[in-house]
Write a protein that holds these residues in place. Sequence first.
Motif, PDB file in Angstrom:
ATOM      1  N   LEU A 105       0.760  -1.098  -0.183  1.00 37.37           N
ATOM      2  CA  LEU A 105       0.031   0.091  -0.052  1.00 37.37           C
ATOM      3  C   LEU A 105       0.930   1.247   0.116  1.00 37.37           C
ATOM      4  CD1 LEU A 105      -2.726  -1.127   2.659  1.00 37.37           C
ATOM      5  CD2 LEU A 105      -2.933  -1.139   0.281  1.00 37.37           C
ATOM      6  N   ASP A 106       0.665   1.884  -0.991  1.00 38.66           N
ATOM      7  CA  ASP A 106       1.653   3.160  -1.002  1.00 38.66           C
ATOM      8  C   ASP A 106       2.904   2.843  -1.132  1.00 38.66           C
ATOM      9  OD1 ASP A 106      -0.611   4.875  -1.486  1.00 38.66           O
ATOM     10  OD2 ASP A 106      -0.842   5.093   0.900  1.00 38.66           O
ATOM     11  N   GLY A 107       3.357   1.650  -1.625  1.00 38.04           N
ATOM     12  CA  GLY A 107       4.899   1.425  -1.716  1.00 38.04           C
ATOM     13  C   GLY A 107       5.154   0.694  -0.595  1.00 38.04           C
ATOM     14  N   GLU A 108       4.674   0.610   0.594  1.00 38.77           N
ATOM     15  CA  GLU A 108       5.010  -0.036   1.877  1.00 38.77           C
ATOM     16  C   GLU A 108       4.360  -1.567   1.854  1.00 38.77           C
ATOM     17  OE1 GLU A 108       6.672   1.498   4.387  1.00 38.77           O
ATOM     18  OE2 GLU A 108       7.263   3.079   3.100  1.00 38.77           O
ATOM     19  N   GLU A 109       5.366  -2.216   2.402  1.00 37.06           N
ATOM     20  CA  GLU A 109       4.754  -3.555   2.536  1.00 37.06           C
ATOM     21  C   GLU A 109       3.980  -3.866   3.822  1.00 37.06           C
ATOM     22  OE1 GLU A 109       7.847  -7.376   2.610  1.00 37.06           O
ATOM     23  OE2 GLU A 109       7.204  -6.821   4.726  1.00 37.06           O
ATOM     24  N   VAL A 110       2.739  -4.657   3.625  1.00 31.89           N
ATOM     25  CA  VAL A 110       1.792  -4.803   4.733  1.00 31.89           C
ATOM     26  C   VAL A 110       2.013  -6.339   4.905  1.00 31.89           C
ATOM     27  CG1 VAL A 110      -0.471  -4.436   5.617  1.00 31.89           C
ATOM     28  CG2 VAL A 110       0.696  -2.599   4.260  1.00 31.89           C
ATOM     29  N   ARG A 111       1.985  -6.882   5.996  1.00 32.83           N
ATOM     30  CA  ARG A 111       1.978  -7.977   6.286  1.00 32.83           C
ATOM     31  C   ARG A 111       0.810  -8.641   6.844  1.00 32.83           C
ATOM     32  NH1 ARG A 111       7.785  -9.877   9.462  1.00 32.83           N
ATOM     33  NH2 ARG A 111       9.062  -9.127   7.883  1.00 32.83           N
ATOM     34  N   GLY A 112       0.541  -9.919   6.394  1.00 30.16           N
ATOM     35  CA  GLY A 112      -0.639 -10.579   6.696  1.00 30.16           C
ATOM     36  C   GLY A 112      -0.744 -11.895   6.543  1.00 30.16           C
ATOM     37  N   PHE A 113      -1.845 -12.736   6.806  1.00 35.63           N
ATOM     38  CA  PHE A 113      -2.130 -14.262   6.814  1.00 35.63           C
ATOM     39  C   PHE A 113      -3.079 -14.650   6.060  1.00 35.63           C
ATOM     40  CE2 PHE A 113       0.862 -13.196  10.014  1.00 35.63           C
ATOM     41  CZ  PHE A 113       2.022 -14.416   9.843  1.00 35.63           C
ATOM     42  N   LYS A 114      -2.941 -15.452   5.168  1.00 32.01           N
ATOM     43  CA  LYS A 114      -4.351 -16.288   4.729  1.00 32.01           C
ATOM     44  C   LYS A 114      -4.699 -17.214   6.045  1.00 32.01           C
ATOM     45  CE  LYS A 114      -6.264 -19.669   1.680  1.00 32.01           C
ATOM     46  NZ  LYS A 114      -6.248 -20.561   0.627  1.00 32.01           N
ATOM     47  N   VAL A 115      -5.904 -17.254   6.367  1.00 25.60           N
ATOM     48  CA  VAL A 115      -6.367 -18.052   7.558  1.00 25.60           C
ATOM     49  C   VAL A 115      -7.357 -19.290   7.084  1.00 25.60           C
ATOM     50  CG1 VAL A 115      -7.402 -17.760   9.870  1.00 25.60           C
ATOM     51  CG2 VAL A 115      -6.152 -15.769   8.907  1.00 25.60           C
ATOM     52  N   VAL A 116      -7.272 -20.301   7.596  1.00 31.34           N
ATOM     53  CA  VAL A 116      -7.910 -21.373   7.400  1.00 31.34           C
ATOM     54  C   VAL A 116      -8.354 -22.020   8.896  1.00 31.34           C
ATOM     55  CG1 VAL A 116      -7.324 -21.879   5.145  1.00 31.34           C
ATOM     56  CG2 VAL A 116      -6.263 -23.036   7.290  1.00 31.34           C
ATOM     57  N   ILE A 117      -9.713 -22.368   8.962  1.00 32.41           N
ATOM     58  CA  ILE A 117     -10.183 -22.728  10.336  1.00 32.41           C
ATOM     59  C   ILE A 117     -10.776 -24.491  10.112  1.00 32.41           C
ATOM     60  CG2 ILE A 117     -10.268 -20.538  11.226  1.00 32.41           C
ATOM     61  CD1 ILE A 117     -13.464 -21.143  11.157  1.00 32.41           C
ATOM     62  N   GLY A 118     -10.746 -25.038  11.263  1.00 31.91           N
ATOM     63  CA  GLY A 118     -11.650 -26.400  11.282  1.00 31.91           C
ATOM     64  C   GLY A 118     -11.099 -27.439  10.773  1.00 31.91           C
TER      65      GLY A 118
ATOM     66  N   ILE B 187     -10.851 -18.800   5.678  1.00 23.93           N
ATOM     67  CA  ILE B 187     -11.837 -17.544   6.179  1.00 23.93           C
ATOM     68  C   ILE B 187     -11.447 -16.364   5.382  1.00 23.93           C
ATOM     69  CG2 ILE B 187     -11.913 -15.990   8.308  1.00 23.93           C
ATOM     70  CD1 ILE B 187     -13.280 -18.842   8.809  1.00 23.93           C
ATOM     71  N   THR B 188     -10.046 -15.843   5.028  1.00 23.88           N
ATOM     72  CA  THR B 188      -9.715 -14.844   4.546  1.00 23.88           C
ATOM     73  C   THR B 188      -8.478 -15.075   3.679  1.00 23.88           C
ATOM     74  OG1 THR B 188      -9.372 -12.434   4.642  1.00 23.88           O
ATOM     75  CG2 THR B 188      -8.662 -13.898   6.437  1.00 23.88           C
ATOM     76  N   GLU B 189      -8.314 -14.487   2.726  1.00 27.77           N
ATOM     77  CA  GLU B 189      -7.123 -14.572   2.053  1.00 27.77           C
ATOM     78  C   GLU B 189      -5.839 -13.695   2.552  1.00 27.77           C
ATOM     79  OE1 GLU B 189      -4.209 -16.309  -0.826  1.00 27.77           O
ATOM     80  OE2 GLU B 189      -6.473 -16.821  -0.397  1.00 27.77           O
ATOM     81  N   PHE B 190      -6.367 -12.379   3.313  1.00 27.47           N
ATOM     82  CA  PHE B 190      -5.419 -11.816   3.833  1.00 27.47           C
ATOM     83  C   PHE B 190      -6.067 -11.201   5.044  1.00 27.47           C
ATOM     84  CE2 PHE B 190      -3.113  -7.775   4.668  1.00 27.47           C
ATOM     85  CZ  PHE B 190      -1.877  -8.136   4.463  1.00 27.47           C
ATOM     86  N   MET B 191      -5.483 -11.368   6.362  1.00 26.71           N
ATOM     87  CA  MET B 191      -5.857 -10.837   7.533  1.00 26.71           C
ATOM     88  C   MET B 191      -4.590 -10.375   8.198  1.00 26.71           C
ATOM     89  SD  MET B 191      -7.317 -12.486  11.203  1.00 26.71           S
ATOM     90  CE  MET B 191      -8.689 -13.162  10.245  1.00 26.71           C
ATOM     91  N   HIS B 192      -4.829  -8.929   8.355  1.00 24.18           N
ATOM     92  CA  HIS B 192      -3.725  -7.923   9.041  1.00 24.18           C
ATOM     93  C   HIS B 192      -2.866  -8.753  10.071  1.00 24.18           C
ATOM     94  CE1 HIS B 192      -1.093  -4.655  10.411  1.00 24.18           C
ATOM     95  NE2 HIS B 192      -1.265  -4.201   9.196  1.00 24.18           N
ATOM     96  N   GLU B 193      -1.607  -8.761  10.188  1.00 24.22           N
ATOM     97  CA  GLU B 193      -0.884  -9.345  11.153  1.00 24.22           C
ATOM     98  C   GLU B 193      -1.289  -8.985  12.680  1.00 24.22           C
ATOM     99  OE1 GLU B 193       3.429  -8.127  11.498  1.00 24.22           O
ATOM    100  OE2 GLU B 193       2.932  -6.351  10.340  1.00 24.22           O
ATOM    101  N   ASP B 194      -1.688  -7.812  12.869  1.00 25.12           N
ATOM    102  CA  ASP B 194      -2.125  -7.084  13.989  1.00 25.12           C
ATOM    103  C   ASP B 194      -3.488  -7.808  14.542  1.00 25.12           C
ATOM    104  OD1 ASP B 194       0.231  -5.960  13.992  1.00 25.12           O
ATOM    105  OD2 ASP B 194      -0.679  -3.825  13.572  1.00 25.12           O
ATOM    106  N   LEU B 195      -4.095  -8.423  13.705  1.00 26.98           N
ATOM    107  CA  LEU B 195      -5.368  -9.132  14.023  1.00 26.98           C
ATOM    108  C   LEU B 195      -5.438 -10.391  14.125  1.00 26.98           C
ATOM    109  CD1 LEU B 195      -7.675  -6.863  11.417  1.00 26.98           C
ATOM    110  CD2 LEU B 195      -7.135  -6.595  14.002  1.00 26.98           C
ATOM    111  N   ILE B 196      -4.395 -11.236  13.975  1.00 24.66           N
ATOM    112  CA  ILE B 196      -4.625 -12.428  14.024  1.00 24.66           C
ATOM    113  C   ILE B 196      -4.719 -13.268  15.329  1.00 24.66           C
ATOM    114  CG2 ILE B 196      -3.378 -13.093  11.891  1.00 24.66           C
ATOM    115  CD1 ILE B 196      -0.742 -13.495  13.429  1.00 24.66           C
TER     116      ILE B 196
END
Length: 699
Positions: free
Chosen positions: A197-210, A223-232
């Motif tokens: 985003l705006d040239g900055e790397e943003v880390r996240g995770f694909k999340v699977v459950i169950g 669950i999602t293809e991208f969840m921000h690292e601060d939300l996991i």
Amino acid sequence: MLSFRSELENPVVAKEIIELEKKIRMYREGTMQEDKFKSLRLARGIYGQRQQGVQMIRIKLPHGRLNTKKLERICDVSDKYATGNLHITTRQDIQLHFVSLDRTPELWEELAQDEITIREACGNTVRNITGSPTAGIDPKEPFDITPYARGFFEYLLRNPICQEMGRKFKIAFSSSEEDTAFTYIHDIGFIPKVKYLDGEEVRGFKVVIGGGLGAQPYISEEITEFMHEDLIIPFAESIIRVFDRYGERTRRMKARMKYLIQDIGKEALLELAEKERLALKNKVYKINREMPAVQIPDKIFTAEVANKLKYEQWLATNIFKQKQEGYVAIGIKIQNGDIKTPVARQLAALIRDVAADDIRMTAAQGIMLRFIREENLPYVFEQLDYLGLASPGYGSVADVTSCPGTDTCNLGISNSTGIARELEKVILEEYPDLIYNKDITIKISGCINACGQHSIAAIGLHGSSMKIGKLVAPALQVLLGGGSTGNGTGVASEKVIKVPSKRGPQVLRTLLNDYHTNGFEGELFNEYYRRQGKIYFYDLLNPLANQETVTPDDFIDWEQEEPYKPAIGVGECAGVIIDLVATLLFDSDEKIEKAQDEYNAGEYADSIYYAYTSFVNTAKALLLGEGVKTNTQAGIIKDFDENFVATGRIPLSSSFSDIVYQINQHEPDKEFATYYLEQARLIKETVSNYRENQLVAKV
């Protein structure tokens, strides 16, 4: 007498060890109910073995990671309290066997001196956080998941939300879309992703459950293809809270996340999780990404390789080229996951000379060494070969995964370790070129529960038994076609046929020969299985299941001399009869004490959750006293209202559910923690008085 030299470093550990010693004494004296004691010790990594009177100790190694100092400490403890053997598990833990229950507090204290824990390695808790052993060095990884796995371990250890759930809960982090941590068989799985985003790397995770294995394997749902690292971490906490409250607790075989999702659906689960957000201690949680600088020895060693063919095979199969230029990782194949302490100590000494002090246990029961200079490979090979640790074929068909089975496990039905060794022997002697094949995986469990991960193997086997005439023979259930398909997805292997255990090697020969003859050029084994179909393989293997051709040897399990006896191992010591209602009320008092301790420490969210658990235990106590069957925590709360509050037997200012469910309607601040803890105390006192009056009336 325990010394508690670790107390100054971590007084919580010392307190827990003292508590364990006290509870063991209460259990021995008959003043603690057996099921309650069992729950307590399992949550402290102490598991009853098949052999009566001894325990298996599971050491929790987050991400399978340890250093040489910790490895040597575990060796010392194994020599002193166990058998001098370290067993590496498919969850990247280390297990010690044949330990006296009465010596476990002392054992734990010695481990704690080097910050090693057995806490929550077993039981109805969040188990070890697993992860790809190549994390941090994998050329395909978006970023290193090691600090995230460590962050989860630190956040969830001793967290009140996951101490007494209906069943265990498993979390994994893979380093890339190759998914080498098998996220798709976990309750929650994370695969790293990046956005810009705006040239900055943003880390996240694909999340699977169950996801989960066992008798009914279940592949996780995205669950999602991208969840921000601060939300996991907040997301995981909300899911765990929902599982704790709504998960099955009576029918043990149904008490997993996968069944909760099947019962209520993924969307309903996520809606319940969203309702928990207000109660979370952290709405966002920033995991510390910082990793200590890797210290790599500078010295270059020279050596003349004696066995050049073995060395070339080893280079081709056991070496992993790191993303760091000039360095490689080495995979060490550990048969059955068992390594003796003298060998482990010499390995630790070698690591100090030639590698980073960052050892990783693997989900395939192996060991991975990291940051070895390419120039030192001849020397490292010679040293490993001297220790018996330079077998080529790491991660190949010849690297068979197996749980301990009937060697030590209560649930084992037939031998898994002996057949694993026999299959490796067949491959090395009859199909030596297969040490280069990393497509076909062989995994073996001693029973249907899949600790050996047979449910996700190209060739999976699990222990069973079969009646032949009037006798019973040890058997193997053959499963085919399972494995990873990448990026959080996979395929469960299919049950094909059951054969006597002693025919396992011939099953393997038949499969490999047919694959060689009838597989297409470049066709992978699972592609070949799907093309031919299950019926084809049933017909192919059916002659080996023919009971008319049995021999006396078919009735003797691997590495045994006596005829097979179809018996689950010896259970744990019989308990004395104790008033379970009184035990639950006593437990409620303990939870209130813990709530007060957390309140005093300013940990208001934890205090609130302990108070919540007290509410549930208090209600469950009276329901059991009335003969009302209890199941989920949500069901207990509902049934208490119907049986006691609505009938006026327990007078409350509002419904019990209205009081209890305030937990997810308020921020976890001091004001609400004060109110909630006081309500827990009042209801506990009211129920205790009611119970005492009941008992007096019966006299």
